[in-house]
Write a protein that holds these residues in place. Sequence first.
Motif, PDB file in Angstrom:
ATOM      1  N   UNK A  20       0.849  -1.199   0.000  1.00  0.00           N
ATOM      2  CA  UNK A  20       0.000   0.000   0.000  1.00  0.00           C
ATOM      3  C   UNK A  20       0.879   1.242   0.000  1.00  0.00           C
ATOM      4  N   UNK A  21       0.608   2.129  -0.951  1.00  0.00           N
ATOM      5  CA  UNK A  21       1.381   3.357  -1.066  1.00  0.00           C
ATOM      6  C   UNK A  21       0.544   4.514  -0.548  1.00  0.00           C
ATOM      7  N   UNK A  22       0.969   5.070   0.552  1.00  0.00           N
ATOM      8  CA  UNK A  22       0.210   6.167   1.154  1.00  0.00           C
ATOM      9  C   UNK A  22       0.405   7.441   0.344  1.00  0.00           C
ATOM     10  N   UNK A  23      -0.662   8.210   0.202  1.00  0.00           N
ATOM     11  CA  UNK A  23      -0.596   9.459  -0.549  1.00  0.00           C
ATOM     12  C   UNK A  23       0.308  10.457   0.172  1.00  0.00           C
ATOM     13  N   UNK A  24       1.051  11.208  -0.621  1.00  0.00           N
ATOM     14  CA  UNK A  24       1.883  12.258  -0.030  1.00  0.00           C
ATOM     15  C   UNK A  24       0.997  13.411   0.446  1.00  0.00           C
ATOM     16  N   UNK A  25       1.565  14.290   1.235  1.00  0.00           N
ATOM     17  CA  UNK A  25       0.808  15.440   1.755  1.00  0.00           C
ATOM     18  C   UNK A  25       0.327  16.324   0.612  1.00  0.00           C
TER      19      UNK A  25
END
Length: 380
Positions: free
Chosen positions: A192-197
Amino acid sequence: MVRVNRFVYTSSKNKCEIHEFSDASSRAYGCCIYARVLDNGKYVTSLIISRSSIPRLELCASVLLCQTWTKIKHKLNCLVSKTYFWTDSTVVLHWIKMHPSTLKCFIANRVSTIQTQSQDIIWSHVPGKDNPADIVSRGCAARDLMQTIWFHGPRFLALDALHWPKSERKTDFEPKELELRNTLVLKCSTSYKEKSIVEQIISRLSSFRMIVRVLAYVLRVFNRVPVNRNNTINATRSISVEEFKLAFDHIISYIQSDVFAKELKDLHAGRSLKTELEKLNPFISNEQIGSQNIRLIHVGGRLAMADILLDAKMPLLLPKTHNFTYKYIEDPHLRNLHARAKVLIAILRLTVWIVNARELVRKVVRGCTHCYLYKPVLML
């Protein structure tokens, strides 16, 4: 004349068995219910009720059978020891054992009804020639009715249960026969790739200026910019021109590194591009804003010696596919009195170069509610 005997030999001492049959043809479908009673050492079978209806499938006949039994069972429950449902359709018997969610809508709804209304009931297979409901579905002349099995049911009911027809357990059905629902396969991934800010801010806010201002506040916190204690609250709240530009460049850098990742590697390695971007003569610049070093892709060309602003000479490269680009185009469209497509493209190219901008710009103009209602005309 046809004489029908309505006495079914039931009493509180003689418990009966209920045997129910269903059948369908291209002309109709129907069902019939019989009571089987042991009387003076002999099994006697009598017709209790029958129903018929105009077509659809053996399954509809089984639904009709359940509905008919539901209507009359409260009158016979005290006299019944066992209940059997019979059908000559092996497909229907297979459907009844399946979960409705695996079947197509029409079949699933009826299978669900059957399963709900025939709990604790034994479903069995009966050959077509021994199925009295076949007379309902295919019809029979009144003069021939007395010679059929209609009034007393099939002959095997007069025999011991050991001599009844054996249920066929067919499982090799064609997929078309079973009418299975199309299955949706979901693949789960642990990576899972978390969204950047930056991506989260862009996706949550609808206004270009709000996106840049929020990111500017975030960068102010991350960079731990010292606060001048002599400033008022309003002065602290405001975003400076340098902070606004830094936040804007951060957004452009993030989008370029995401969409033009391969082009960035090729440009950094000095290789020629093999995409449509090559004719734009792109190059990489490293901009130093305060303590921040930001890498950006600019569009080159023949305007290097022109007496215009630097941003217009070498505009920043933006893809038309990113969500931010649409929101960015909306801002000059509104700030320039709902500029039409050609004017809007000229305004945009003072700062950025959007790949295949004309199509996206027209989409923004067509999506503007104000422009749609008032249809402004360019005054020459």
